[in-house]
Design an enzyme around this catalytic site. Structure first.
Site, mmCIF file in Angstrom:
data_model
loop_
_atom_site.group_PDB
_atom_site.id
_atom_site.type_symbol
_atom_site.label_atom_id
_atom_site.label_comp_id
_atom_site.label_asym_id
_atom_site.label_seq_id
_atom_site.Cartn_x
_atom_site.Cartn_y
_atom_site.Cartn_z
ATOM 1 N N THR A 182 0.797 -1.207 0.000
ATOM 2 C CA THR A 182 0.000 0.000 0.000
ATOM 3 C C THR A 182 0.839 1.271 0.000
ATOM 4 O O THR A 182 1.920 1.314 0.569
ATOM 5 C CB THR A 182 -0.932 0.021 1.250
ATOM 6 O OG1 THR A 182 -1.590 -1.208 1.351
ATOM 7 C CG2 THR A 182 -1.958 1.114 1.170
ATOM 8 N N ARG A 210 -11.426 -10.341 -3.202
ATOM 9 C CA ARG A 210 -11.087 -9.824 -1.870
ATOM 10 C C ARG A 210 -10.895 -8.304 -1.937
ATOM 11 O O ARG A 210 -10.246 -7.776 -2.826
ATOM 12 C CB ARG A 210 -9.795 -10.487 -1.405
ATOM 13 C CG ARG A 210 -9.280 -10.043 -0.033
ATOM 14 C CD ARG A 210 -8.224 -8.971 -0.146
ATOM 15 N NE ARG A 210 -7.604 -8.684 1.151
ATOM 16 C CZ ARG A 210 -6.837 -7.633 1.381
ATOM 17 N NH1 ARG A 210 -6.605 -6.753 0.423
ATOM 18 N NH2 ARG A 210 -6.313 -7.443 2.558
ATOM 19 N N VAL A 211 -11.523 -7.600 -0.992
ATOM 20 C CA VAL A 211 -11.344 -6.148 -0.897
ATOM 21 C C VAL A 211 -10.698 -5.849 0.450
ATOM 22 O O VAL A 211 -11.108 -6.393 1.473
ATOM 23 C CB VAL A 211 -12.700 -5.416 -1.009
ATOM 24 C CG1 VAL A 211 -12.533 -3.928 -0.740
ATOM 25 C CG2 VAL A 211 -13.315 -5.642 -2.388
ATOM 26 N N GLY A 212 -9.681 -4.994 0.439
ATOM 27 C CA GLY A 212 -8.983 -4.655 1.676
ATOM 28 C C GLY A 212 -9.452 -3.338 2.267
ATOM 29 O O GLY A 212 -10.474 -2.769 1.855
ATOM 30 N N ASP A 213 -8.685 -2.846 3.216
ATOM 31 C CA ASP A 213 -9.046 -1.619 3.938
ATOM 32 C C ASP A 213 -8.968 -0.361 3.077
ATOM 33 O O ASP A 213 -9.623 0.642 3.377
ATOM 34 C CB ASP A 213 -8.115 -1.438 5.139
ATOM 35 C CG ASP A 213 -6.656 -1.396 4.706
ATOM 36 O OD1 ASP A 213 -6.178 -2.396 4.144
ATOM 37 O OD2 ASP A 213 -6.009 -0.356 4.907
ATOM 38 N N THR A 232 -1.868 1.317 6.505
ATOM 39 C CA THR A 232 -1.213 0.325 5.647
ATOM 40 C C THR A 232 -1.013 -0.934 6.474
ATOM 41 O O THR A 232 -0.871 -0.855 7.693
ATOM 42 C CB THR A 232 0.128 0.857 5.114
ATOM 43 O OG1 THR A 232 0.918 -0.245 4.659
ATOM 44 C CG2 THR A 232 0.929 1.606 6.167
ATOM 45 N N GLY A 233 -0.981 -2.078 5.802
ATOM 46 C CA GLY A 233 -0.787 -3.320 6.539
ATOM 47 C C GLY A 233 -1.821 -4.342 6.127
ATOM 48 O O GLY A 233 -2.350 -4.292 5.012
ATOM 49 N N GLY A 235 -5.068 -5.675 5.611
ATOM 50 C CA GLY A 235 -6.382 -5.051 5.521
ATOM 51 C C GLY A 235 -7.423 -5.680 6.416
ATOM 52 O O GLY A 235 -8.274 -4.986 6.983
#
Ligand code: GLY
Length: 321
Positions: A182, A210-213, A232-233, A235
């Site tokens: 990110t 898949r959807v992250g933060d 960042t990291g 999600g």
């Protein structure tokens, strides 16, 4: 830390950075370029324009996990998430699982400006990117595909070297790489407006869909009239702790941005452990910080009184090489 506005912060991703040790100079150069380009914009335009410009430079670098450097999913394909938010007016735009745009952060900003929605996903978001004439993504970078092939080979040999995302290993019969991920930027402009922007290829070897933060306001990014933060990291952990909304809320309750970031990250680490996240934050009084519970999170800033771009957060060090 505290600076005189306008202030711009960027980061290149929290993570292990183990496989990237020999590329640190390149990473520092990219962060400085992003800070300089974004800060030039911040001189004459609002915070939202500056954070998008800075993230665009990071996406275009090809060496960070966003835009041209995005990691691939289990099929070896790039799908990306991005989000932007403007504290003045409380507007946000985000896209998830997009494949078409070279610069998902630009598409996220257009979703904010040109639609009545906050989040548009998948092929529908890609259609908007085409409609609005955005540049097309060229596909996975050579470096990313080489890493992917290595992982596939290891899995075929029966190796599972990482603790996280075990279900994915078995599901996909493939492996995760070292985590660093990110890119993001936050800014405070001279009118007191705050903004946040974030962009990512997500997690290497994620399953399609898949959807992250980074597509979710309050998780990967948030800005209001008090502060702006991007995370960042991993999600999955950031979504569950609503890391950026929590940080900004602590500022609203009276903490300075650096204290708020520390408090939110401490809580996050207690819940999910070390090696899971990082964030950058700036508040309306000019307090700011970059904080992480991973081995490194290259991040940097420029303020009116700071001189040229400064980069910190390198693994095993706190200042620029
Ligand atoms: N932090 C980016 C992601 O997990 O997708």
């Amino acid at each position: 830390m505290r600076g005189v506005p306008p202030i711009l912060l960027v980061h290149g991703g929290a993570g292990a950075w183990r496989t990237f040790r020999n590329k640190m100079r390149e990473v520092v150069t990219v962060l400085r370029n992003a800070l300089r380009s974004g800060y030039e914009v911040l001189g004459s335009a609002s915070a939202i324009e500056a954070v998008v410009e800075a993230v665009k430079v990071l996406e275009d670098s090809g060496i960070l996990n966003a835009g041209l450097g995005s990691v691939v999913d289990v099929r070896g394909e790039v799908t990306m998430d991005a989000g932007v938010m403007e504290g003045c007016g409380m507007r946000a735009g985000a896209v998830a699982a997009v494949t078409y745009p070279r610069n998902p952060v630009v598409l996220a900003k257009l979703v904010m400006e040109k639609t009545d929605h906050v989040l548009v996903v998948g092929r529908y978001a890609d259609e908007l990117a085409r409609l609005w004439g955005l540049q097309k993504h060229p596909g996975p970078a050579k470096r990313v595909l080489e890493r992917y092939s290595e992982l596939v080979k290891k899995l075929r040999e029966g190796e599972i070297p990482f603790k996280r995302f075990k279900k994915n290993y078995f599901l996909a019969k493939q492996l995760l790489g070292s985590l660093h991920d990110t890119v993001g930027a936050v800014a405070l402009d001279s009118n007191g407006c705050l903004a946040a922007a974030v962009s990512t290829g997500g997690i290497l070897m994620k399953i399609p869909g898949r959807v992250g933060d980074s597509a979710i306001p309050g998780a990967g990014f948030y800005a209001d009239d008090h502060a702006a933060a991007v995370a960042t990291g991993i999600g999955e952990t950031i979504i569950l702790s609503f890391l950026t909304l929590r940080t900004v809320s602590y500022v609203r309750e009276g903490l300075h941005a650096d204290e708020a970031a520390r408090k939110a990250m401490d809580r996050h680490t207690k819940l999910f452990g070390e090696g899971t996240a990082g964030l950058i934050v700036v508040d309306r009084d000019g307090y700011f910080d970059g904080i992480y519970n991973t081995e490194g999170m290259p991040w940097g800033y420029i303020a009116k009184d700071s001189g040229d771009a400064r980069v910190l957060g390198l693994p095993n060090s706190t200042s620029s090489p």
